[in-house]
Structure formats: C-alpha cells, structure tokens
Design an enzyme around this catalytic site. Structure first.
Site, PDB file in Angstrom:
ATOM      1  N   PHE A  60       0.855  -1.185   0.000  1.00 34.42           N
ATOM      2  CA  PHE A  60       0.000   0.000   0.000  1.00 34.42           C
ATOM      3  C   PHE A  60       0.897   1.244   0.000  1.00 34.42           C
ATOM      4  CE2 PHE A  60      -3.590   2.755   0.972  1.00 34.42           C
ATOM      5  CZ  PHE A  60      -4.512   2.219   0.104  1.00 34.42           C
ATOM      6  N   HIS A  62       3.109   4.554  -0.548  1.00 31.95           N
ATOM      7  CA  HIS A  62       2.873   5.997  -0.688  1.00 31.95           C
ATOM      8  C   HIS A  62       4.228   6.661  -0.952  1.00 31.95           C
ATOM      9  CE1 HIS A  62       4.415   6.017   3.389  1.00 31.95           C
ATOM     10  NE2 HIS A  62       3.415   5.244   3.781  1.00 31.95           N
ATOM     11  N   HIS A  65       7.310   5.515   1.062  1.00 29.83           N
ATOM     12  CA  HIS A  65       7.999   4.289   0.619  1.00 29.83           C
ATOM     13  C   HIS A  65       8.862   4.581  -0.615  1.00 29.83           C
ATOM     14  CE1 HIS A  65       4.318   2.386   2.547  1.00 29.83           C
ATOM     15  NE2 HIS A  65       5.308   1.775   3.162  1.00 29.83           N
ATOM     16  N   GLN A  89       3.591  -9.518  13.217  1.00 22.19           N
ATOM     17  CA  GLN A  89       3.755  -8.246  13.920  1.00 22.19           C
ATOM     18  C   GLN A  89       2.421  -7.614  14.314  1.00 22.19           C
ATOM     19  OE1 GLN A  89       6.005  -6.569  10.420  1.00 22.19           O
ATOM     20  NE2 GLN A  89       4.992  -4.677  10.993  1.00 22.19           N
ATOM     21  N   ASP A 178       8.996   5.364  11.542  1.00 21.97           N
ATOM     22  CA  ASP A 178       8.949   4.284  12.532  1.00 21.97           C
ATOM     23  C   ASP A 178      10.303   4.263  13.244  1.00 21.97           C
ATOM     24  OD1 ASP A 178       6.303   3.050  11.959  1.00 21.97           O
ATOM     25  OD2 ASP A 178       7.193   2.865   9.980  1.00 21.97           O
ATOM     26  N   VAL A 204       8.483  11.411   5.307  1.00 28.60           N
ATOM     27  CA  VAL A 204       7.850  12.226   4.255  1.00 28.60           C
ATOM     28  C   VAL A 204       6.462  12.614   4.765  1.00 28.60           C
ATOM     29  CG1 VAL A 204       7.031  12.254   1.863  1.00 28.60           C
ATOM     30  CG2 VAL A 204       9.150  11.055   2.447  1.00 28.60           C
ATOM     31  N   SER A 213       1.530   7.556   5.916  1.00 30.86           N
ATOM     32  CA  SER A 213       1.366   6.223   6.492  1.00 30.86           C
ATOM     33  C   SER A 213       0.262   5.515   5.721  1.00 30.86           C
ATOM     34  CB  SER A 213       0.959   6.359   7.967  1.00 30.86           C
ATOM     35  OG  SER A 213       0.387   5.159   8.424  1.00 30.86           O
TER      36      SER A 213
HETATM   37  O1  PAF Z   1       7.625  -0.849   8.458  1.00 32.71           O
HETATM   38  C1  PAF Z   1       7.038  -1.809   7.908  1.00 32.71           C
HETATM   39  O2  PAF Z   1       6.323  -1.644   6.925  1.00 32.71           O
HETATM   40  C2  PAF Z   1       7.184  -3.200   8.506  1.00 32.71           C
HETATM   41  O3  PAF Z   1       7.232  -3.168   9.882  1.00 32.71           O
HETATM   42  C3  PAF Z   1       8.395  -3.975   7.925  1.00 32.71           C
HETATM   43  C4  PAF Z   1       9.712  -3.328   8.294  1.00 32.71           C
HETATM   44  C5  PAF Z   1       8.259  -4.066   6.420  1.00 32.71           C
HETATM   45  C6  PAF Z   1       8.402  -5.399   8.495  1.00 32.71           C
HETATM   46  O4  PAF Z   1       7.241  -6.079   8.194  1.00 32.71           O
END
Ligand code: PAF
Length: 309
Positions: A60, A62, A65, A89, A178, A204, A213
């Site tokens: 997803f 943005h 990324h 996670q 993060d 960003v 996000s």
């Molecule tokens: O930040 C994220 O999108 C996730 O925590 C990661 C680092 C890809 C691990 O799944």
C-alpha cells in the site's frame, strides 16, 4: 554507481531479463514470488559484483515508501522492494485482515520509481507449518511501541531477519517515521553481525505535516483534519525546547493540550521524550532528544516523532 553488467548467458532467466546485454542497464522490473528464486537471483547479483539495496514494506505504497526506494538507488546497483503484510507483527486484536492492500498499484508505483525487483513472498512460505524460531531484541523493545504492542517487534525483527537472509542486501533503508523500529532493526543488524549498511531516511509528510502512512487511508473528512494534532503537538514540543524549556513534563502537558484542542475525541496512547540511542525517557531535554507519540484519532492509531533539540 554501476548499473551495467557483463551478465551474458546467465543461468538464471530473471537475471537475463533484468540485464539483457552487457552495455546498458534496462529498467525491466522483475517480480519474484518464491524464496528459492529470490535467493538464486540475489546470489547471482552478488556474484556479478552488483550491490543490493533492500526496502522492506508491507505494501500500500505511498510517497514515503518511494523515497526509501530512491534513497536505496543512490547507493545500490539493484534495489529489491519487498511487499509482505507480516502477520506476526500484528496482535490478534489488531488490523491484519483490514490492513490496506493494493498489489497491482504497488507494482506499478515501484516500476515507475525504476525499482529493479519486487519480492512478494507468500505467508506460508515465510512461516511454514511448525515455524518456531523468532528473533528478539531486548532492551530497546520494552518502551514506546513495544510497551503498547508487546508482541509487535518480535514479528518485525523475525521477518526482517528472514528478508535479510533471503536477499542478502549490502544496504537496507527504513523510515524515520517508525523511529523505534529503525533503532531496533539497527541493533539487530549489529548484534547478529550482518554486513549491511543501515540507512534511516527522513519522514515524508503531507502538505499539512501529517506523516505519510498506509493507515492514513482510514482518515477522511473531520478525522483527516484532526489528524494534524500529532504534528501540531510535535511542533509545540520543538518550539518549547528551542525556547529553553527542558522539563519533559511541561512539554508533555502542553502537547496533550494541543492534541485535545485539535482533536477533542483523541485518545493519547503515549507521549514520550527519550534518548535517541537508548530510547529511555530523559529527565531533561538535551541535544538529540526525540519526542514520540501514538494517538488514536477517530479510531485510527497514528504514530509520529521528531528530534526536538
Ligand atoms: O515498516 C514496515 O512496513 C514493517 O514493519 C516492515 C519493516 C516491512 C516489516 O514487516
């Protein structure tokens, strides 16, 4: 940066498709879905002297990324972007099933960003039946997000460790958005001795300051407007620190007031002023102090952070 190769007659089709002649790099992006193939390709790239940059994502995508991909391209010959919504996670009550997905759109965006390889593993290959090995980083995960989401980082470190082993990158890029995740993964990389250059890229933001996000998708109308409470609070903290306030409690009290004034229904999970390395709360704001917060805005949990001094 060397984006050409002498790779004629490679045994691996994907490499041939990726580097079709020995004079020009052609940005034909490859999509790889199996771990074995990904391992073969990354080994072959390394054997060809190509440096690999890794950008792990949960999709997803943005602009945040895409900025990580751009950052990786500065220092690597071949950039692998991974898309994997990592189940370990997410706690059982969290939004794994609802987590936004758009594989087609993601692939298009990575192609437009001139990514080289997209690795999209399947959950049952990453976590086969009877999977039972996890990687945990200790001290750094006991605070902030780790306190609110006790099983979260074990999932993050485990999947990123697997992605490191599969892709064998020379460098990996993670976002400052993060911040704790980046610190935890950097510690893991150092502790486990991977020879990977660890790059943390700046957050960003949208025009009004909201950190990009994937979860922003859930914000619309009033909620989207009121989501500005996070950046307003962080800017308040920075202004107070710049004007000489050093007592964390004073800053946090003011931040709470700003959040309530901007988003009356906000539920503050935490606001913390911490040391940039240990992530322990500071008793006095000093150079490098980082302010982090997590706030539920109309039911959407948002996090952000800023170096305030
Ligand atoms: O930040 C994220 O999108 C996730 O925590 C990661 C680092 C890809 C691990 O799944």
């Amino acid at each position: 940066m060397n984006r050409s190769t002498n790779g004629l007659n490679h045994p691996i089709d994907l490499i041939l498709a990726c580097y079709p002649d020995d004079t020009a790099y052609l940005p034909t992006m490859q999509i790889i879905r199996s771990i074995r193939k990904m391992q073969q390709v990354s080994r072959r790239l390394a054997a060809d002297g190509q440096t690999i940059g890794l950008v792990p994502t949960m999709g997803f995508l943005h602009r945040g990324h895409l900025s990580l991909i751009k950052r990786a391209q500065k220092n690597a010959d071949c950039v692998i972007t991974t898309i994997f919504v990592n189940p370990t996670q997410f706690a059982p009550h969290e939004d794994l099933d609802k987590y936004p997905r758009d594989e087609k759109g993601d692939i298009r965006k990575i192609r437009e960003a001139k990514g080289d390889i997209v690795f999209i593993p399947k959950a049952d290959e990453i976590y086969p039946d009877d999977f039972q090995t996890y990687v945990t980083v200790e001290k750094l995960t006991g605070t902030l997000e780790g306190k609110s989401r006790p099983t979260h980082f074990r999932g993050v470190t485990t999947v990123v460790a697997k992605l490191f082993n599969i892709t064998r990158p020379d460098l990996a890029v993670f976002g400052m958005k993060d911040f704790q995740q980046a610190c935890v993964l950097k510690q893991m990389t150092r502790d486990l001795g991977w020879p990977i250059r660890f790059i943390i890229a700046p957050t960003v933001r949208e025009k009004d300051g909201l950190a990009m996000s994937s979860r922003n998708k859930y914000l619309s109308g009033e909620a989207r407007k009121e989501a500005r409470c996070l950046i307003y609070a962080l800017r308040t903290a920075r202004e107070m620190a710049n004007s000489g306030v050093t007592v964390p409690k004073k800053i946090i009290t003011e931040m709470r007031a700003v959040i309530k004034a901007t988003c009356p229904s906000a539920r503050i999970d935490y606001i913390a002023l911490t040391d940039t390395t240990t992530l322990k709360p500071v008793s006095k704001v000093v150079r490098g102090t980082v302010c982090s917060l997590a706030v539920h805005v109309h039911g959407v949990r948002l996090i952000d952070n800023m170096k305030i001094a």
